[in-house]
Design an enzyme around this catalytic site. Structure first.
Site, PDB file in Angstrom:
ATOM      1  N   ILE A  66       0.905  -1.068  -0.048  1.00 43.86           N
ATOM      2  CA  ILE A  66      -0.010   0.200   0.000  1.00 43.86           C
ATOM      3  C   ILE A  66       1.085   1.036  -0.125  1.00 43.86           C
ATOM      4  O   ILE A  66       1.921   1.303   0.735  1.00 43.86           O
ATOM      5  CB  ILE A  66      -0.805  -0.026   0.986  1.00 43.86           C
ATOM      6  CG1 ILE A  66      -1.870   1.113   0.887  1.00 43.86           C
ATOM      7  CG2 ILE A  66      -0.308   0.192   2.544  1.00 43.86           C
ATOM      8  CD1 ILE A  66      -3.112   0.773   2.040  1.00 43.86           C
ATOM      9  N   GLY A 121       0.656  -5.340   1.599  1.00 47.15           N
ATOM     10  CA  GLY A 121      -0.514  -5.445   1.115  1.00 47.15           C
ATOM     11  C   GLY A 121      -0.470  -6.229  -0.414  1.00 47.15           C
ATOM     12  O   GLY A 121      -1.234  -6.869  -0.965  1.00 47.15           O
ATOM     13  N   ASP A 124      -1.305  -9.710   0.604  1.00 49.35           N
ATOM     14  CA  ASP A 124      -2.939  -9.832   0.459  1.00 49.35           C
ATOM     15  C   ASP A 124      -3.265 -10.046  -0.794  1.00 49.35           C
ATOM     16  O   ASP A 124      -4.306 -10.899  -1.040  1.00 49.35           O
ATOM     17  CB  ASP A 124      -3.408  -8.420   1.064  1.00 49.35           C
ATOM     18  CG  ASP A 124      -3.148  -8.046   2.502  1.00 49.35           C
ATOM     19  OD1 ASP A 124      -3.791  -8.577   3.200  1.00 49.35           O
ATOM     20  OD2 ASP A 124      -2.442  -7.033   2.730  1.00 49.35           O
ATOM     21  N   GLU A 144       2.942  -5.524   7.928  1.00 48.50           N
ATOM     22  CA  GLU A 144       2.112  -4.540   8.667  1.00 48.50           C
ATOM     23  C   GLU A 144       2.333  -4.553  10.259  1.00 48.50           C
ATOM     24  O   GLU A 144       1.953  -3.649  10.798  1.00 48.50           O
ATOM     25  CB  GLU A 144       0.536  -5.057   8.510  1.00 48.50           C
ATOM     26  CG  GLU A 144      -0.161  -4.646   7.124  1.00 48.50           C
ATOM     27  CD  GLU A 144      -0.033  -5.844   6.048  1.00 48.50           C
ATOM     28  OE1 GLU A 144      -0.669  -5.671   4.914  1.00 48.50           O
ATOM     29  OE2 GLU A 144       1.152  -6.623   6.112  1.00 48.50           O
ATOM     30  N   ASP A 152      -4.971  -6.266   7.282  1.00 49.43           N
ATOM     31  CA  ASP A 152      -6.514  -6.412   7.402  1.00 49.43           C
ATOM     32  C   ASP A 152      -7.109  -6.470   5.882  1.00 49.43           C
ATOM     33  O   ASP A 152      -8.255  -6.059   5.623  1.00 49.43           O
ATOM     34  CB  ASP A 152      -7.013  -4.840   7.830  1.00 49.43           C
ATOM     35  CG  ASP A 152      -6.606  -3.751   7.320  1.00 49.43           C
ATOM     36  OD1 ASP A 152      -6.047  -4.092   5.937  1.00 49.43           O
ATOM     37  OD2 ASP A 152      -6.712  -2.742   7.849  1.00 49.43           O
TER      38      ASP A 152
END
Length: 270
Positions: A66, A121, A124, A144, A152
């Site tokens: 991210i 991210g 993810d 993270e 998340d």
């Protein structure tokens, strides 16, 4: 003209190549990325000519995760009221989750080709793909935890089914790096290639094998495997019986059997 700012998209021989196209920013996931990935994968899902998707990152690295500028913009929306802040943050997190849910729910198989950094991210993202392949210089990390937060957007929910619960806990609690050889050993990736050109060549060869199969059979197989993540064996057997009650009447079955008997290669419709 490419309609996206975060992606480059090409369709060749039934294979959609979706490439994160921010090499100058280490393919960091900025605001447009999260909006466009939903559109890109909706297109892949709804376009009959697409039978398989290859997801890659431009340049030396797959993605650094991210974009910190996005986090800063979210922080700028927060005010003095804890309740309203929580509502804003929850809405933002659910929106980001939906972006990768579009990848997971795509009816076509998604193959991730990973080189260099795959951090935060980006973990993810690859967790939402069907298969993962990497080059020898790949570097994975659930970062993270080093930012003082729990991942998340899907890592903690999808990765246990890929590498196992205990090992995921170690990686998520420590944030330590996983290099290519360990990634292969723990099942995070299916195969390692020497460098990025070899990686892309190898992944596209696998994609071509999938694209040559019946698109109905591939979609059905993916649906059954996805269904089994949250259901019992008995539920899965019941579901596939109902599914195949229709799909076994497909022209693809007759075509495949005829081609097999004649030792020919079948050519399936989209």
């Amino acid at each position: 003209m490419n309609p996206y700012t975060a992606f480059k998209v090409e369709l060749t021989d039934h294979i959609a190549h979706i490439q994160i196209d921010r090499a100058e920013k280490v393919n960091a996931m900025h605001a447009a990325f999260w909006e466009e990935i939903v559109e890109v994968f909706r297109w892949a899902d709804e376009t009959d000519a697409v039978r398989v998707v290859v997801l890659s990152g431009a340049g030396k690295h797959f993605s650094a995760g991210i974009d910190l500028s996005l986090l800063a913009s979210v922080a700028g929306e927060l005010g003095p009221d804890v309740g309203r802040n929580a509502r804003t943050l929850r809405r933002t997190i659910l929106r980001l989750q939906a972006s990768f849910e579009a990848v997971d729910q795509c009816r076509k198989p998604v193959l991730a080709a990973i080189q260099g950094y795959c951090i935060g991210g980006a973990i993810d993202l690859i967790s939402a793909c069907d298969m993962r392949y990497c080059s020898a210089d790949a570097h994975f990390s659930i970062k993270e935890i080093d930012l003082g937060m729990a991942a998340d957007v899907g890592t903690l929910q999808r990765l246990p089914r890929i590498i196992g619960d205990g090992l995921l806990r170690e990686l998520a609690y420590t944030g330590r790096a996983v290099e290519a050889q360990e990634a292969l050993r723990i099942g995070l990736v299916n195969r390692i290639y020497g460098d990025t050109p070899a990686l892309l060549q190898g992944v596209f060869e696998i994609a071509a094998q999938i694209a040559a199969k019946s698109p109905l059979a591939v979609a059905g197989t993916k649906r059954m495997l996805s269904y089994m993540r949250d259901h019992s064996v008995a539920d899965g057997l019941e579901y596939v019986a109902t599914w195949n009650a229709a799909m076994l009447q497909s022209q693809d079955v007759r075509l495949a059997m005829l081609a097999h008997g004649n030792r020919q290669t079948p050519d399936f419709a989209d």
